[in-house]
Scaffold this motif. Structure first.
Motif, PDB file in Angstrom:
ATOM      1  N   ARG A 166      -4.492   6.464   5.465  1.00 52.16           N
ATOM      2  CA  ARG A 166      -5.310   5.780   6.461  1.00 52.16           C
ATOM      3  C   ARG A 166      -5.868   4.478   5.902  1.00 52.16           C
ATOM      4  N   ASN A 167      -6.284   4.491   4.674  1.00 53.25           N
ATOM      5  CA  ASN A 167      -6.812   3.270   4.071  1.00 53.25           C
ATOM      6  C   ASN A 167      -6.134   3.057   2.714  1.00 53.25           C
ATOM      7  N   LEU A 168      -4.835   2.813   2.781  1.00 52.60           N
ATOM      8  CA  LEU A 168      -4.020   2.651   1.578  1.00 52.60           C
ATOM      9  C   LEU A 168      -4.563   1.547   0.688  1.00 52.60           C
ATOM     10  N   LEU A 169      -4.921   0.437   1.268  1.00 52.24           N
ATOM     11  CA  LEU A 169      -5.365  -0.714   0.481  1.00 52.24           C
ATOM     12  C   LEU A 169      -6.621  -0.388  -0.318  1.00 52.24           C
ATOM     13  N   LYS A 170      -7.587   0.203   0.314  1.00 60.43           N
ATOM     14  CA  LYS A 170      -8.828   0.581  -0.359  1.00 60.43           C
ATOM     15  C   LYS A 170      -8.532   1.571  -1.486  1.00 60.43           C
TER      16      LYS A 170
ATOM     17  N   LEU B 159       3.446  -3.659  -4.923  1.00 58.05           N
ATOM     18  CA  LEU B 159       4.091  -3.317  -3.655  1.00 58.05           C
ATOM     19  C   LEU B 159       3.134  -2.538  -2.750  1.00 58.05           C
ATOM     20  N   LEU B 160       2.411  -1.585  -3.314  1.00 54.11           N
ATOM     21  CA  LEU B 160       1.444  -0.821  -2.517  1.00 54.11           C
ATOM     22  C   LEU B 160       0.327  -1.714  -1.966  1.00 54.11           C
ATOM     23  N   LYS B 161      -0.110  -2.681  -2.757  1.00 55.37           N
ATOM     24  CA  LYS B 161      -1.136  -3.615  -2.274  1.00 55.37           C
ATOM     25  C   LYS B 161      -0.592  -4.433  -1.108  1.00 55.37           C
ATOM     26  N   GLN B 162       0.651  -4.869  -1.216  1.00 55.08           N
ATOM     27  CA  GLN B 162       1.248  -5.664  -0.134  1.00 55.08           C
ATOM     28  C   GLN B 162       1.386  -4.830   1.142  1.00 55.08           C
TER      29      GLN B 162
END
Length: 136
Positions: free
Chosen positions: A7-11, A121-124
């Motif tokens: 749900r909030n991958l970036l965080k 890649l995960l951040k992008q």
């Protein structure tokens, strides 16, 4: 658990990266001599301590950004640029300075580069999802 991460991958990625970088910085500070010996003759304790200081600061930066309700896109882009530079620098070291590394050092640099590329890649992906959610 995975639903919350997704749900909030970036965080989640920013916080995990921050924790890892901070812990790595502490470990490098505590074991700069042995780590330098393991990596190679060019990895002096002073150089390893410099990397430790960088990791500590980089970790604090990631933790601060990750604690935001919606991580700042500009801060995430800065983190991603730093990750990209790390991967490029690692490749340069492997291509141009591998003579100053032990076989273990070559492995450490290569594994770290792959791990940082994965985090990049995960951040992008997380940044893309956050931006699409804002538009929805």
């Amino acid at each position: 658990m995975f639903a919350a991460l997704n749900r909030n991958l970036l965080k989640s990625v920013m916080l995990a990266d921050g924790v890892f970088c901070f812990a790595a910085g502490l470990a490098l500070l505590a074991f700069s001599g042995p780590v330098g010996s393991l990596v190679g003759p060019l990895a002096t304790p002073a150089l390893v301590t410099g990397f430790a200081a960088f990791f500590l600061l980089w970790g604090v930066f990631h933790l601060a950004v990750g604690r935001q309700q919606r991580p700042s896109p500009a801060a995430v882009r800065l983190a991603a640029a730093g990750d990209a530079l790390w991967v490029l620098g690692s490749l340069a070291v492997l291509l141009l300075a591998r003579g100053g590394l032990t076989p273990a050092g070559i492995g450490i640099v290569a594994i770290a580069a792959v791990a940082v590329a994965d985090v990049l890649l995960l951040k992008q992906i997380g940044l893309g999802r956050q931006q699409r959610a804002r538009l929805a």
